[in-house]
Design an enzyme around this catalytic site. Structure first.
Site, PDB file in Angstrom:
ATOM      1  N   LEU A 152      31.584  47.582  46.865  1.00 25.86           N
ATOM      2  CA  LEU A 152      32.731  48.323  47.376  1.00 25.86           C
ATOM      3  C   LEU A 152      33.704  48.701  46.265  1.00 25.86           C
ATOM      4  CD1 LEU A 152      33.378  46.429  50.730  1.00 25.86           C
ATOM      5  CD2 LEU A 152      32.105  48.548  50.332  1.00 25.86           C
ATOM      6  N   LYS A 153      33.385  48.321  45.026  1.00 22.68           N
ATOM      7  CA  LYS A 153      34.168  48.717  43.854  1.00 22.68           C
ATOM      8  C   LYS A 153      35.663  48.511  44.097  1.00 22.68           C
ATOM      9  CE  LYS A 153      30.671  52.075  42.382  1.00 22.68           C
ATOM     10  NZ  LYS A 153      29.740  51.904  43.529  1.00 22.68           N
ATOM     11  N   PHE A 154      36.044  47.270  44.351  1.00 20.31           N
ATOM     12  CA  PHE A 154      37.440  46.955  44.645  1.00 20.31           C
ATOM     13  C   PHE A 154      38.365  47.486  43.552  1.00 20.31           C
ATOM     14  CE2 PHE A 154      35.259  43.248  46.770  1.00 20.31           C
ATOM     15  CZ  PHE A 154      35.459  43.720  48.061  1.00 20.31           C
ATOM     16  N   ARG A 183      15.686  56.732  37.967  1.00 26.58           N
ATOM     17  CA  ARG A 183      14.927  57.887  38.414  1.00 26.58           C
ATOM     18  C   ARG A 183      13.579  57.923  37.695  1.00 26.58           C
ATOM     19  NH1 ARG A 183      18.296  57.621  41.612  1.00 26.58           N
ATOM     20  NH2 ARG A 183      19.742  59.182  42.402  1.00 26.58           N
ATOM     21  N   PRO A 206      46.277  43.728  41.841  1.00 27.64           N
ATOM     22  CA  PRO A 206      45.500  42.494  41.712  1.00 27.64           C
ATOM     23  C   PRO A 206      45.538  41.576  42.919  1.00 27.64           C
ATOM     24  CG  PRO A 206      46.555  42.990  39.631  1.00 27.64           C
ATOM     25  CD  PRO A 206      47.072  43.998  40.612  1.00 27.64           C
ATOM     26  N   ASP A 216      22.056  53.118  51.286  1.00 25.66           N
ATOM     27  CA  ASP A 216      22.989  54.211  51.534  1.00 25.66           C
ATOM     28  C   ASP A 216      22.530  55.005  52.750  1.00 25.66           C
ATOM     29  OD1 ASP A 216      24.518  53.486  49.302  1.00 25.66           O
ATOM     30  OD2 ASP A 216      23.190  54.605  47.973  1.00 25.66           O
ATOM     31  N   GLY A 271      17.721  53.728  44.966  1.00 21.48           N
ATOM     32  CA  GLY A 271      18.000  54.164  46.323  1.00 21.48           C
ATOM     33  C   GLY A 271      17.106  55.301  46.757  1.00 21.48           C
ATOM     34  N   LYS A 289      21.790  46.380  48.254  1.00 19.70           N
ATOM     35  CA  LYS A 289      23.149  46.770  47.898  1.00 19.70           C
ATOM     36  C   LYS A 289      23.776  47.519  49.067  1.00 19.70           C
ATOM     37  CE  LYS A 289      24.189  50.393  45.219  1.00 19.70           C
ATOM     38  NZ  LYS A 289      25.325  51.099  45.864  1.00 19.70           N
TER      39      LYS A 289
END
Length: 242
Positions: A73-75, A186, A79, A22, A216, A44
């Site tokens: 990218l969480k499409f 974490r 559909p 990120d 991350g 990622k």
């Protein structure tokens, strides 16, 4: 006999850590990869680096470095659009891609995976019970996660994205036949002030049944990202050398 909750899948221990890339530019991403060296094997790539431009070029570069790539990218779209988006990843050397939608979207993604593993997002780790209330859900977080995990398996997905908090319940109900990738990792004391609400430690995630963890900020913001990644890898190696 009680089943060992630690993943028994044939996954190299060093690949069970996925670093969340990120950052804001391709150059920053490449510099981080070079800094981390062999301490991280799996990356990622989410929306932030996607919007920086050069996304496919970064994927190609990572693959040439011998790294694994997770397209996060969480499409979420009709559909047919999801199907066509997933088809764009064909022959690019990508390992995972995420879909965050209903059964039609999941089935559309699965129909075009071409060796790619499709992971369904259950409930974002930045959401808690009060957020679900705001979104109109009347069930608990665990109930929603389990419902979405069942649907993902029925649609043919290879696994789910789930907090390590819900991983034990998923494993208990649905077994070992699919992947669980757990973000929101974490330190145990969880003193980090950020947008992640449902968090667990490395040990907690894997002992709960996760196959992979996504880390991350704890690596990226460490005084030495490489030393922090190596520390995490030692913890993972210890869990999987039993």
């Amino acid at each position: 006999m009680t089943q060992d909750p630690v993943s028994q899948k044939d996954i190299p221990a060093a690949e069970r850590l996925i670093f969340a890339m990120d950052v804001s530019t391709g150059n920053e991403a490449r510099n981080l990869v070079e800094l981390l060296g062999d301490s991280v094997q799996f990356y990622k790539l989410g929306l932030q680096i996607f919007m920086a431009g050069g996304y496919y070029e970064l994927i190609e570069w990572l693959v040439k470095q011998g790294k694994k790539v997770f397209v996060d990218l969480k499409f979420f779209d009709v559909p047919e659009t999801v199907k066509l988006a997933v088809s764009q990843l064909k022959n690019r050397g990508v390992t995972f891609a995420t879909v965050h939608g209903n059964e039609g979207m999941l089935r559309a993604a699965v129909s075009e995976k071409n060796g790619l593993k499709i992971l369904a997002v259950t409930v974002l780790t930045s959401l808690d019970r009060s957020d679900l209330n705001d979104l109109g859900f009347q069930c608990s977080v665990e109930e929603l996660v389990l419902s979405r995990a069942r649907r993902a398996l029925e649609a043919g997905c290879d696994g789910v994205i789930s907090s390590g908090i819900e991983a034990p319940a998923i494993r208990k109900e649905l077994g070992e036949r699919f992947l669980i990738v757990s973000p929101g990792i974490r330190p145990v004391e969880n003193t980090t002030q950020d947008d992640q609400k449902r968090v667990v430690s490395i040990e907690g995630a894997f002992l709960g049944g996760a196959d992979y963890v996504v880390v991350g900020r704890p690596i990226r913001n460490a005084p030495s990202p490489r030393l922090k990644a190596e520390e995490i890898q030692r913890t993972i190696a210890g869990l999987f050398s039993r």
